[in-house]
Design a protein around this motif. Structure first.
Motif, PDB file in Angstrom:
ATOM      1  N   ASN A   1       0.348  -0.878   0.255  1.00 21.49           N
ATOM      2  CA  ASN A   1      -0.408  -0.076  -0.210  1.00 21.49           C
ATOM      3  C   ASN A   1       0.872   1.424  -0.268  1.00 21.49           C
ATOM      4  O   ASN A   1       0.208   2.188   0.429  1.00 21.49           O
ATOM      5  N   CYS A   2       2.034   0.887  -0.082  1.00 17.13           N
ATOM      6  CA  CYS A   2       2.697   2.093   0.384  1.00 17.13           C
ATOM      7  C   CYS A   2       2.047   2.615   1.589  1.00 17.13           C
ATOM      8  O   CYS A   2       2.209   4.070   1.008  1.00 17.13           O
ATOM      9  N   SER A   3       2.674   2.586   2.402  1.00 16.05           N
ATOM     10  CA  SER A   3       2.001   3.228   3.769  1.00 16.05           C
ATOM     11  C   SER A   3       2.349   2.717   4.825  1.00 16.05           C
ATOM     12  O   SER A   3       2.943   1.940   5.161  1.00 16.05           O
TER      13      SER A   3
ATOM     14  N   GLU B   1      -2.478   5.509   9.528  1.00 13.24           N
ATOM     15  CA  GLU B   1      -1.372   5.864   8.692  1.00 13.24           C
ATOM     16  C   GLU B   1      -1.217   6.703   7.491  1.00 13.24           C
ATOM     17  O   GLU B   1      -2.071   7.810   7.290  1.00 13.24           O
TER      18      GLU B   1
ATOM     19  N   TYR C   1       0.704   7.558   4.118  1.00 13.89           N
ATOM     20  CA  TYR C   1       1.392   6.872   2.562  1.00 13.89           C
ATOM     21  C   TYR C   1       2.604   8.074   1.700  1.00 13.89           C
ATOM     22  O   TYR C   1       2.900   8.887   2.312  1.00 13.89           O
TER      23      TYR C   1
ATOM     24  N   THR D   1       5.627   7.585  -1.864  1.00 15.95           N
ATOM     25  CA  THR D   1       4.666   7.734  -3.099  1.00 15.95           C
ATOM     26  C   THR D   1       5.228   6.237  -3.761  1.00 15.95           C
ATOM     27  O   THR D   1       6.638   5.421  -2.735  1.00 15.95           O
ATOM     28  N   THR D   2       5.463   5.807  -4.772  1.00 16.39           N
ATOM     29  CA  THR D   2       6.501   4.634  -5.641  1.00 16.39           C
ATOM     30  C   THR D   2       7.538   4.944  -5.330  1.00 16.39           C
ATOM     31  O   THR D   2       8.246   4.012  -5.409  1.00 16.39           O
TER      32      THR D   2
ATOM     33  N   LYS E   1       9.307   5.078  -2.388  1.00 13.01           N
ATOM     34  CA  LYS E   1       9.694   3.429  -2.238  1.00 13.01           C
ATOM     35  C   LYS E   1      11.049   2.677  -2.720  1.00 13.01           C
ATOM     36  O   LYS E   1      10.947   1.493  -2.106  1.00 13.01           O
TER      37      LYS E   1
ATOM     38  N   SER F   1       7.271  10.513   6.758  1.00 15.10           N
ATOM     39  CA  SER F   1       6.361   9.815   5.825  1.00 15.10           C
ATOM     40  C   SER F   1       7.691  10.692   4.313  1.00 15.10           C
ATOM     41  O   SER F   1       8.093  11.052   4.957  1.00 15.10           O
TER      42      SER F   1
END
Length: 75
Positions: free
Chosen positions: A13-15, A27, A29, A31-32, A35, A74
């Motif tokens: 979930n990229c979280s 939670e 988040y 970004t890809t 990640k 984050s």
């Protein structure tokens, strides 16, 4: 200060689960692209510390460095 551990990340979930104000879990988040960079960062580490970000160059194996660890909630 709460620590953000690698196990708090949800790669699908990229979280990540973080403790916010009032000790409420939230939670957040990322970004890809974040990640990809997190995985590169973790692959480059040569320790077994469970904290996501460490500020000590030689963290202990109990999960936290002697000087505490740095956290980031984050990307």
């Amino acid at each position: 200060m709460e620590k953000l551990n690698i196990e708090d990340l949800n790669w699908e979930n990229c979280s990540a689960i973080v403790n916010g104000k009032g000790s409420k879990q939230r939670e957040v988040y990322f970004t890809t692209e974040c990640k990809v960079w997190l995985k590169k960062y973790l692959a480059s580490r040569e320790d077994s510390c469970k904290a996501l970000f460490v500020t000590d160059t030689h963290p202990t194996t109990d999960g936290y460095s002697d000087d505490q660890v740095g956290i980031k909630t984050s990307c």
